[in-house]
Write an enzyme that holds these catalytic residues in place. Structure first.
Site, mmCIF file in Angstrom:
data_model
loop_
_atom_site.group_PDB
_atom_site.id
_atom_site.type_symbol
_atom_site.label_atom_id
_atom_site.label_comp_id
_atom_site.label_asym_id
_atom_site.label_seq_id
_atom_site.Cartn_x
_atom_site.Cartn_y
_atom_site.Cartn_z
ATOM 1 N N TYR A 156 -1.180 -0.718 10.462
ATOM 2 C CA TYR A 156 -1.064 -1.150 8.811
ATOM 3 C C TYR A 156 -0.162 -0.696 8.268
ATOM 4 C CZ TYR A 156 -3.615 -1.301 4.331
ATOM 5 O OH TYR A 156 -3.687 -0.802 3.186
ATOM 6 N N SER A 176 0.894 -1.416 -0.394
ATOM 7 C CA SER A 176 -0.073 0.322 -0.245
ATOM 8 C C SER A 176 1.055 1.164 -0.202
ATOM 9 C CB SER A 176 -0.806 0.160 0.990
ATOM 10 O OG SER A 176 -1.144 1.247 1.765
#
Length: 263
Positions: free
Chosen positions: A152, A139
């Site tokens: 995350y 990501s």
């Protein structure tokens, strides 16, 4: 020669299901891994009918070590598998101080531990065979600590570093490793993390994301960032990082850390 089978984690919906569709239409047999058996079976039936390829369903919860071991064994033992798409992942709602230790541990197990163990199983066999490909879905958040998504983002920073290091190690042995860094993409991850996807600006459609990632895959890019308009920006970032490497070998601290010396 027959095309390699592709094993895809997180394959029941979103990015994983779209990868399954695209590889099926390229004529690859598939092994689909996810927790939701009903969705896996429905997707498998659809792809068998529409693309005429063999599709196996391998139900697994990749936060469960026993299930991870089951997928690991399939990757190690099934010589037909030549591509691993490490897509399964999750996010967490709220700030770090609002997240429980148990939830954090589950995210790390899925986003880091499972990715690593499955890549290891594939890499061992691929390197011995001198061919194969591993795609790890990261990501752009892994490049942006300013977004304050500590766990995350940290897990996705790991995926990028891990993929680049694997490419350095395995590339000379004939194995291609790609890190794909999506930005906000329309998948179920938003609902699961308590966000309304319709309220997120600049949301990329999953078809566009996967099709762009596959362009990078076909070009054998080590890092593919579909939403980035100019890849030279990432190359400049990466070159700046590499320019620091010689300084890491100094036996003495930098002058700014030594008493009575100018910074």
């Amino acid at each position: 020669m027959s095309k390699p089978t592709v094993l895809i984690t997180g394959a029941s919906t979103g990015i994983g299901a779209t990868y399954a569709d695209r590889f099926a239409r390229r004529g690859h047999a598939l092994v689909l891994v996810a927790r939701d058996v009903a969705k896996l079976e429905a997707l498998a039936a659809k792809l068998r009918a529409e693309a005429g390829v063999a599709v196996d369903v391998l139900p697994a919860d990749l936060t469960d070590p026993a299930d991870v071991a089951k997928v690991e064994a399939r990757l190690a033992d099934d010589a037909a598998i030549g591509v691993l798409i490490n897509n399964a992942g999750a996010s967490l709602p709220g700030a770090f101080t609002q997240q429980s230790g148990a939830d954090v541990a589950r995210l790390v197990a899925l986003n880091i531990s499972a990715v690593t163990v499955l890549a290891n199983a594939a890499a061992r066999r691929f390197a011995a065979e001198g061919q194969g490909a591993i795609v790890n879905i990261g990501s752009v958040v892994g490049l942006a600590p300013e977004f304050a998504m500590a766990v995350y983002g940290g897990s996705k920073a790991y995926v990028l570093h891990f993929s680049q290091a694997l490419q350095a190690e395995l590339g000379p042995k004939g194995v291609y490793v790609q890190a794909v860094l999506p930005a906000a993409t329309r998948t179920e991850i938003w609902k699961k993390s308590g966000r309304d996807a319709d309220q997120i600006p600049g949301l990329m459609e999953v078809d566009d994301l996967v099709d762009a990632a596959l362009v990078g895959f076909d070009r054998r890019e080590p890092v593919t960032i579909p939403p980035l308009p100019d890849h030279a920006a990432f190359e400049a970032f990466d070159n700046a990082r590499k320019a620091m490497l010689p300084g890491f070998g100094n036996a003495k601290p930098g002058a700014r850390y030594r008493a009575n010396e100018p910074a």
